[in-house]
Design a protein around this motif. Structure first.
Motif, mmCIF file in Angstrom:
data_model
loop_
_atom_site.group_PDB
_atom_site.id
_atom_site.type_symbol
_atom_site.label_atom_id
_atom_site.label_comp_id
_atom_site.label_asym_id
_atom_site.label_seq_id
_atom_site.Cartn_x
_atom_site.Cartn_y
_atom_site.Cartn_z
ATOM 1 N N PHE A 169 -2.029 -10.994 5.620
ATOM 2 C CA PHE A 169 -3.020 -11.861 6.174
ATOM 3 C C PHE A 169 -4.126 -13.077 5.506
ATOM 4 O O PHE A 169 -4.873 -13.574 5.964
ATOM 5 C CB PHE A 169 -4.458 -11.350 6.905
ATOM 6 C CG PHE A 169 -4.144 -10.818 7.971
ATOM 7 C CD1 PHE A 169 -3.494 -11.227 9.172
ATOM 8 C CD2 PHE A 169 -4.258 -9.002 7.967
ATOM 9 C CE1 PHE A 169 -2.623 -10.024 10.214
ATOM 10 C CE2 PHE A 169 -3.918 -8.233 8.995
ATOM 11 C CZ PHE A 169 -3.115 -8.673 10.017
ATOM 12 N N ALA A 170 -3.794 -12.951 3.696
ATOM 13 C CA ALA A 170 -4.784 -13.520 2.628
ATOM 14 C C ALA A 170 -4.125 -14.668 2.836
ATOM 15 O O ALA A 170 -4.488 -15.706 2.276
ATOM 16 C CB ALA A 170 -5.231 -13.043 1.594
ATOM 17 N N THR A 171 -3.134 -14.551 2.840
ATOM 18 C CA THR A 171 -1.782 -16.118 2.304
ATOM 19 C C THR A 171 -2.002 -17.834 3.245
ATOM 20 O O THR A 171 -2.905 -18.239 2.537
ATOM 21 C CB THR A 171 -0.748 -15.682 2.259
ATOM 22 O OG1 THR A 171 -0.007 -14.399 1.694
ATOM 23 C CG2 THR A 171 0.453 -16.941 1.971
ATOM 24 N N LEU A 185 -15.296 -18.681 10.794
ATOM 25 C CA LEU A 185 -13.959 -18.686 12.205
ATOM 26 C C LEU A 185 -13.099 -17.113 13.064
ATOM 27 O O LEU A 185 -13.532 -16.923 13.517
ATOM 28 C CB LEU A 185 -12.971 -19.133 12.050
ATOM 29 C CG LEU A 185 -11.733 -19.437 12.737
ATOM 30 C CD1 LEU A 185 -12.309 -20.092 14.218
ATOM 31 C CD2 LEU A 185 -10.935 -20.203 11.860
ATOM 32 N N LEU A 186 -13.104 -16.537 11.473
ATOM 33 C CA LEU A 186 -12.848 -15.019 12.111
ATOM 34 C C LEU A 186 -13.891 -14.366 12.716
ATOM 35 O O LEU A 186 -13.973 -13.626 14.003
ATOM 36 C CB LEU A 186 -12.273 -14.509 10.736
ATOM 37 C CG LEU A 186 -10.522 -15.186 10.740
ATOM 38 C CD1 LEU A 186 -10.302 -14.646 9.442
ATOM 39 C CD2 LEU A 186 -9.699 -14.841 11.507
ATOM 40 N N VAL A 206 -8.410 -6.181 17.980
ATOM 41 C CA VAL A 206 -9.828 -6.432 17.188
ATOM 42 C C VAL A 206 -9.768 -5.331 15.742
ATOM 43 O O VAL A 206 -9.934 -5.924 15.228
ATOM 44 C CB VAL A 206 -10.829 -4.837 17.517
ATOM 45 C CG1 VAL A 206 -12.064 -4.661 16.839
ATOM 46 C CG2 VAL A 206 -11.282 -4.944 19.294
ATOM 47 N N SER A 207 -7.776 -4.354 15.133
ATOM 48 C CA SER A 207 -8.234 -4.609 13.967
ATOM 49 C C SER A 207 -7.727 -5.293 13.265
ATOM 50 O O SER A 207 -7.798 -5.515 11.652
ATOM 51 C CB SER A 207 -7.189 -3.346 14.049
ATOM 52 O OG SER A 207 -7.101 -2.933 13.123
ATOM 53 N N VAL A 208 -6.639 -6.296 13.408
ATOM 54 C CA VAL A 208 -6.547 -7.604 12.907
ATOM 55 C C VAL A 208 -7.658 -8.591 12.570
ATOM 56 O O VAL A 208 -6.943 -9.237 11.634
ATOM 57 C CB VAL A 208 -5.333 -8.525 14.242
ATOM 58 C CG1 VAL A 208 -4.896 -9.609 13.127
ATOM 59 C CG2 VAL A 208 -3.519 -7.250 13.737
ATOM 60 N N LEU A 209 -8.420 -9.146 13.766
ATOM 61 C CA LEU A 209 -9.056 -9.536 13.812
ATOM 62 C C LEU A 209 -10.838 -8.978 12.225
ATOM 63 O O LEU A 209 -10.813 -9.515 11.579
ATOM 64 C CB LEU A 209 -9.863 -9.870 14.762
ATOM 65 C CG LEU A 209 -9.685 -10.535 15.038
ATOM 66 C CD1 LEU A 209 -10.204 -11.495 16.872
ATOM 67 C CD2 LEU A 209 -9.145 -12.648 15.014
ATOM 68 N N GLY A 210 -10.784 -7.875 13.260
ATOM 69 C CA GLY A 210 -11.673 -7.298 12.223
ATOM 70 C C GLY A 210 -10.937 -6.980 10.581
ATOM 71 O O GLY A 210 -12.014 -7.117 8.882
ATOM 72 N N THR A 211 -9.604 -6.995 10.013
ATOM 73 C CA THR A 211 -9.389 -7.227 8.845
ATOM 74 C C THR A 211 -9.043 -8.241 8.506
ATOM 75 O O THR A 211 -9.218 -8.698 7.050
ATOM 76 C CB THR A 211 -7.317 -5.844 8.735
ATOM 77 O OG1 THR A 211 -7.574 -4.803 9.053
ATOM 78 C CG2 THR A 211 -7.435 -6.217 7.454
ATOM 79 N N TRP A 212 -8.525 -9.295 8.820
ATOM 80 C CA TRP A 212 -8.252 -10.573 8.677
ATOM 81 C C TRP A 212 -10.050 -11.501 8.000
ATOM 82 O O TRP A 212 -9.363 -12.005 6.794
ATOM 83 C CB TRP A 212 -7.841 -11.087 9.435
ATOM 84 C CG TRP A 212 -7.627 -12.761 8.937
ATOM 85 C CD1 TRP A 212 -7.640 -13.182 8.513
ATOM 86 C CD2 TRP A 212 -6.514 -13.715 10.043
ATOM 87 N NE1 TRP A 212 -6.566 -14.089 7.679
ATOM 88 C CE2 TRP A 212 -5.826 -14.162 8.961
ATOM 89 C CE3 TRP A 212 -5.644 -13.332 11.352
ATOM 90 C CZ2 TRP A 212 -5.407 -15.698 9.858
ATOM 91 C CZ3 TRP A 212 -5.272 -14.498 12.437
ATOM 92 C CH2 TRP A 212 -4.847 -15.562 11.343
ATOM 93 N N ALA A 213 -11.566 -11.095 8.624
ATOM 94 C CA ALA A 213 -12.234 -11.143 8.556
ATOM 95 C C ALA A 213 -12.444 -11.257 7.098
ATOM 96 O O ALA A 213 -13.127 -11.667 6.281
ATOM 97 C CB ALA A 213 -13.243 -11.046 9.519
#
Length: 418
Positions: free
Chosen positions: A65-67, A85-86, A117-124
């Motif tokens: 997600f960081a890339t 945004l995230l 939810v997990s993807v967006l929380g981790t990504w943000a």
């Protein structure tokens, strides 16, 4: 070293970053620690509840997600805009969960929503912490790690306790609405976070390569990063495994469930938050190269005392004291690790490098408790704790021998005297 006046001037930014971390953390804790109780009440099987935890796997993939965060710039304040945004998408995903009552939603759809939810929380989390690295001077990064750890401890109280009470009183949707409002409040305050004109920020940064998968192995080409990555893998997970099994241990020792929730969930969370702040202050006074092995020794003492209490059968009061000692060790170690992660990044790749470190941290924190569970089934609590103690001894030795090798040789003063 910065003057007291300069240090004080960073407190508003630090507290706002702490609030943002709390707002990001609390929904995930509610999803994976609070909701299993609600699922059980709605007739979900143990297998279904266990499989739902797999929705948390994106936390191990933060480097992926960081890339794009480093590769695709969103204006001049790129990290801040990515976070904005995230967080908006994260709040919208919580709104979707609120609209799908657990009793009337198929398990497969609930899993997909939880995964979203997990993807967006981790990504943000990635651009937010890259933003902290960008705007804070090096002298403030240990404090930022301590505040982040404290925010996570408070997030455990909110997500693992307060939101369950709200669900009991107001129903399925309201915890998600409240958590989404917390995120939206952060969105409104986020534009206030911006780099300030300091001498270190006015210098031109070296040109960084375009972020991509080729930069992942490049992180480990630096000798100090390899040593630090090993510490990221092993410093915290043995302690984290003990914390995970502490509630079942106390239950098996005769504690009532509500008493365990009070001692471990609330008092332990507050103790962890307090120790995070105290450890950050200690590190700023004595230096990271001393506090790293010192806190590793504290972890060893905390788990050693818990092991003694169990083997010797010292009673309820001693077990409560041991549980709070473990909570103190947890908060202190997490704060130190989060703070030092901010130092081990390359120019222009703060998100990627933070994502790599965080992925290593989460992967080890996930796998070690699984192995500890196998040890528990085969050897009981004394055997499991004994094996984890051996791991903590090795961590102490590694922390001692590597304490001066994990910092850049061209800036030892800033890092060892933070």
């Amino acid at each position: 070293m910065p003057t007291p006046a300069l240090r004080t001037s960073w407190w508003p930014q630090q507290l706002l970053l702490g609030w943002l971390n709390l707002a990001l953390t609390a929904p995930l804790i509610y999803l994976y620690i609070g909701l299993p109780l609600v699922m059980r009440q709605n007739g979900w099987s143990g297998t279904q509840i266990g499989l739902m935890q797999l929705a948390g796997l994106p936390a191990m993939l933060k480097f992926l997600f960081a890339t794009p965060v480093d590769r695709y710039r969103l204006g001049q304040a790129s990290y801040r805009n990515w976070t904005l945004l995230l967080m908006l998408c994260y709040a919208a995903a919580l709104g979707l969960l609120a609209a799908h009552d657990l009793g009337n939603t198929p398990a497969s759809r609930m899993f997909l929503l939880a995964m979203l939810v997990s993807v967006l929380g981790t990504w943000a989390d990635v651009p937010l912490n890259a933003l902290a690295i960008q705007i804070l001077p090096e002298s403030e990064r240990v404090r930022a790690g301590a505040i982040r750890s404290a925010a996570m401890s408070l997030g455990a109280i909110v997500g693992g306790g307060v939101m369950l009470l709200l669900h009991t009183r107001a129903g399925w949707a309201w915890p998600f609405y409240v958590l989404a409002l917390g995120l939206l409040s952060g969105v409104l305050l986020l534009p206030w976070l911006k780099p300030q004109a300091t001498p270190c920020q006015s210098l031109p940064a070296p040109l960084a390569p375009l972020a991509g998968w080729r930069q992942w192995p490049g992180y480990f080409a630096i000798a100090e990063h390899r040593t630090w990555a090993l510490l990221v893998l092993v410093y915290y997970p043995f302690l984290g495994a003990v914390w995970l099994y502490l509630k079942p241990l106390m239950l098996d020792q005769g504690f009532a469930a509500d008493r365990i929730a009070l001692i471990v969930g609330i008092v332990g969370g507050l103790a962890g938050a307090l120790s995070s702040m105290l450890a950050g202050r200690l590190t700023r006074r004595i230096g990271a190269s001393i506090s790293l092995p010192l806190l590793a020794l504290g972890n060893l003492v905390a788990i050693g005392f818990l092991t003694l209490v169990i083997i010797a059968g010292l009673g309820y009061n001693a077990l409560i004291a041991a549980a709070l000692l473990v909570a103190l060790a947890m908060g202190a170690s997490a704060g130190l690790m989060f703070g030092l992660m901010m130092y081990h990044t390359r120019p222009g790749l703060a998100a990627v490098d933070y994502g790599i470190q965080s992925s290593l941290f989460v992967a080890a924190r996930t796998l070690v408790p699984i192995l500890a569970g196998v040890l528990l089934d085969r050897l009981g609590y004394p055997g499991m704790l004994g094996c984890l103690l051996v791991g903590l001894v090795l961590v102490l030795l590694l922390a001692w021998h590597s304490r001066r090798r994990i910092f850049s040789l061209d800036r030892p003063a800033q890092l060892q005297g933070v």
